[in-house]
Design an enzyme around this catalytic site. Structure first.
Site, PDB file in Angstrom:
ATOM      1  N   GLY A  89       0.804  -1.221   0.000  1.00  0.00           N
ATOM      2  CA  GLY A  89       0.000   0.000   0.000  1.00  0.00           C
ATOM      3  C   GLY A  89       0.838   1.272   0.000  1.00  0.00           C
ATOM      4  O   GLY A  89       0.524   2.240  -0.694  1.00  0.00           O
ATOM      5  N   ASN A 170      -8.418   3.472   8.308  1.00  0.00           N
ATOM      6  CA  ASN A 170      -7.743   2.353   8.980  1.00  0.00           C
ATOM      7  C   ASN A 170      -7.830   2.397  10.499  1.00  0.00           C
ATOM      8  O   ASN A 170      -7.440   1.454  11.165  1.00  0.00           O
ATOM      9  CB  ASN A 170      -6.273   2.284   8.556  1.00  0.00           C
ATOM     10  CG  ASN A 170      -5.555   3.592   8.722  1.00  0.00           C
ATOM     11  OD1 ASN A 170      -5.993   4.618   8.207  1.00  0.00           O
ATOM     12  ND2 ASN A 170      -4.453   3.586   9.443  1.00  0.00           N
ATOM     13  N   SER A 218      -3.315  -3.627  -0.753  1.00  0.00           N
ATOM     14  CA  SER A 218      -2.217  -4.350  -0.112  1.00  0.00           C
ATOM     15  C   SER A 218      -2.709  -5.719   0.349  1.00  0.00           C
ATOM     16  O   SER A 218      -3.711  -5.817   1.070  1.00  0.00           O
ATOM     17  CB  SER A 218      -1.743  -3.528   1.092  1.00  0.00           C
ATOM     18  OG  SER A 218      -0.722  -4.206   1.760  1.00  0.00           O
ATOM     19  N   HIS A 220      -1.674  -7.988   2.481  1.00  0.00           N
ATOM     20  CA  HIS A 220      -1.641  -8.506   3.861  1.00  0.00           C
ATOM     21  C   HIS A 220      -2.839  -8.049   4.687  1.00  0.00           C
ATOM     22  O   HIS A 220      -3.000  -8.476   5.830  1.00  0.00           O
ATOM     23  CB  HIS A 220      -0.308  -8.186   4.545  1.00  0.00           C
ATOM     24  CG  HIS A 220      -0.105  -6.768   4.988  1.00  0.00           C
ATOM     25  ND1 HIS A 220      -0.246  -6.378   6.295  1.00  0.00           N
ATOM     26  CD2 HIS A 220       0.264  -5.659   4.312  1.00  0.00           C
ATOM     27  CE1 HIS A 220       0.034  -5.082   6.398  1.00  0.00           C
ATOM     28  NE2 HIS A 220       0.345  -4.619   5.203  1.00  0.00           N
ATOM     29  N   THR A 256      12.353  -7.207 -10.271  1.00  0.00           N
ATOM     30  CA  THR A 256      11.778  -8.525 -10.578  1.00  0.00           C
ATOM     31  C   THR A 256      10.509  -8.748  -9.770  1.00  0.00           C
ATOM     32  O   THR A 256      10.491  -8.518  -8.554  1.00  0.00           O
ATOM     33  CB  THR A 256      12.811  -9.636 -10.260  1.00  0.00           C
ATOM     34  OG1 THR A 256      13.982  -9.366 -11.026  1.00  0.00           O
ATOM     35  CG2 THR A 256      12.273 -11.014 -10.595  1.00  0.00           C
ATOM     36  N   CYS A 343       0.985   1.662  12.511  1.00  0.00           N
ATOM     37  CA  CYS A 343       2.055   2.554  12.036  1.00  0.00           C
ATOM     38  C   CYS A 343       2.361   3.665  13.026  1.00  0.00           C
ATOM     39  O   CYS A 343       3.457   4.194  13.050  1.00  0.00           O
ATOM     40  CB  CYS A 343       1.661   3.220  10.729  1.00  0.00           C
ATOM     41  SG  CYS A 343       0.905   2.122   9.598  1.00  0.00           S
TER      42      CYS A 343
HETATM   43  N1  PLP Z   1      -3.047   2.703   3.620  1.00  0.00           N
HETATM   44  C1  PLP Z   1      -3.817   2.250   4.604  1.00  0.00           C
HETATM   45  C2  PLP Z   1      -5.209   2.785   4.751  1.00  0.00           C
HETATM   46  C3  PLP Z   1      -3.343   1.284   5.495  1.00  0.00           C
HETATM   47  O1  PLP Z   1      -4.118   0.841   6.487  1.00  0.00           O
HETATM   48  C4  PLP Z   1      -2.020   0.804   5.319  1.00  0.00           C
HETATM   49  C5  PLP Z   1      -1.440  -0.176   6.273  1.00  0.00           C
HETATM   50  O2  PLP Z   1      -1.647  -0.106   7.454  1.00  0.00           O
HETATM   51  C6  PLP Z   1      -1.252   1.301   4.249  1.00  0.00           C
HETATM   52  C7  PLP Z   1      -1.791   2.254   3.423  1.00  0.00           C
HETATM   53  C8  PLP Z   1       0.152   0.819   4.007  1.00  0.00           C
HETATM   54  O3  PLP Z   1       0.117  -0.458   3.416  1.00  0.00           O
HETATM   55  P1  PLP Z   1       1.406  -1.412   3.480  1.00  0.00           P
HETATM   56  O4  PLP Z   1       1.502  -1.910   4.863  1.00  0.00           O
HETATM   57  O5  PLP Z   1       1.092  -2.507   2.498  1.00  0.00           O
HETATM   58  O6  PLP Z   1       2.557  -0.599   3.039  1.00  0.00           O
END
Ligand code: PLP
Length: 400
Positions: A89, A170, A218, A220, A256, A343
């Protein structure tokens, strides 16, 4: 929830007490699905070719890459060549925003519209652009955690080169009126990007119908592997490569391709789409149970709206309770939940999302995010309710 295991070691029986863990922080990351894991294995061991190689092993990897690209494009409702594989992401958000900004700058359009409660992958990219002379309008978010389309319409100017608004938040899970925002942007001929990292796999998304020009996802977050994602970019968008290197991904992203992860992502998305109705029904039911249970705790506030938010996703503040202490107490009881986003958990600042929806710093410091997934059970939800209630009561009883 203690389970007694008897492990036979030599002649003695060793008794091992194992604590069962309940994972309810699926907004941070999710467990890899078994089906995705199995699909990835051959590409890690025997089918390890580089998709850019022209001999048999390479063609085998290229075939897997193309199948995944086609599958993901079908799920999003876009063309195959509009899918670019990235590392996740963060990279997708960066590339989308930087591309639109570079293109805008060439036409002397240096105004970008976003919101105050975006993910740092968006906010920090915008901050960098601000230092390069871009003017950024951050739209206010109402107390429900929803942006109104009219706000976007009123903010668009002659020199606007990009609108970037997240699909679902998030930290509080609120879902934005993306289709309406997309329509406005298309009418005004402004590029529209959405960070759909929390939404993909949980909501049916159609980039054509919703008039989305660029979208980040993303794997995961929907039971795929970590370190892999997609940037969907409509053909008319001139993508700027943020890494110099080879000509992979049609020259739009060098490096790659990570075939095992791409295969796993594609299979995980398939699974989510196939079972979306069932999962939504299950998660919505468990979410209601959580809300009913936790609402009986005195002085609790719902952050965001529960009516327009992701299934299985809640964020509550408990007045006078320190989130970090609450999360650690619950961890001791075998429950993994969070105070906000993974984060920002080390920043010790109040959540920018909660401040953006008008919460006081005190309430922002007493928030709890619970994000369930398809693997959670009703029994686990009951256990969470009981333990959150006990932990809040305990922490309040300890307050000076
Ligand atoms: N954007 C949002 C809304 C997210 O919740 C997250 C991850 O917590 C990201 C971007 C970042 O994604 P990634 O962990 O794949 O870099």
């Amino acid at each position: 929830m203690n389970f007694l295991n008897q492990v036979i070691g030599g002649n003695e029986i060793i008794e091992k007490v194992e604590m069962m863990r309940i994972y309810a922080d699926n907004a941070a990351t999710t467990k890899l699905s078994d089906v995705a894991f199995k699909a990835m294995l051959p590409y890690m061991k025997s089918k390890y070719g580089n998709p850019s190689s022209i001999y048999n092993e390479g063609r085998e990897a290229a075939k897997a890459l193309n199948t995944a690209r086609k599958n993901i494009a079908t799920h999003l409702g876009c063309g195959i060549n509009e899918i670019i594989f990235t590392s996740g992401g963060t990279e997708s958000d960066n590339q989308a925003i930087i591309s639109a900004a570079k293109h805008g700058a060439k036409e002397n359009k240096k105004h970008i519209i976003s919101s105050a409660f975006e993910h740092p992958a968006v906010l920090n990219t915008l901050e960098t652009l601000k230092h390069q002379g871009f003017d950024i309008t951050f739209l206010d978010v109402n107390t429900n955690g929803i942006i109104k389309p009219i706000q976007v319409e009123q903010a668009i100017r002659e020199d606007t080169c990009l609108v970037t608004i997240m699909y679902a938040n998030n930290e509080i899970g609120t879902i934005q009126p993306i289709g309406e925002i997309g329509k406005i942007c298309r009418e005004k001929d402004v590029i529209f990007h959405t960070d759909a990292v929390q939404a993909v796999g949980y909501l049916p998304i159609d980039v054509n119908k919703e008039k989305i020009d660029m979208l980040s996802l993303s794997a995961h977050k929907f039971h795929g592997p970590k370190g892999i994602g997609v940037l969907y970019a409509q053909n008319r968008i001139l993508l700027h490569t943020i890494m110099s290197g080879g000509n992979q991904e049609n020259g739009k992203r060098a490096g790659t391709e990570n075939i095992p992860a791409i295969v796993g992502m594609s299979v995980a998305l398939d699974e989510c789409r196939k079972n979306m109705d069932y999962n939504t029904e299950k998660l919505t039911r468990m979410k209601k149970k959580l809300i009913d249970g936790l609402s009986t705790i005195p002085d609790c506030t719902v952050n965001g709206t529960l009516h327009r938010s992701l299934p299985g996703f809640i964020n509550f503040s408990f007045k006078g309770v320190d989130s970090e202490s609450l999360v650690l107490l619950l961890d001791d009881k075998g429950i993994a939940v969070s105070a906000g986003s993974a984060c920002s958990s080390s920043s010790h600042l109040p959540s920018h999302v909660l401040l953006a929806i008008g919460r006081s710093p005190e309430l922002a410091y007493s928030s709890l995010r619970i994000s369930l997934c398809k693997y959670n059970t009703d029994e686990e939800v009951d256990y969470i309710i009981k333990n959150v209630t006990d932990a809040v009561n305990y922490l309040r009883s300890q307050a000076p």
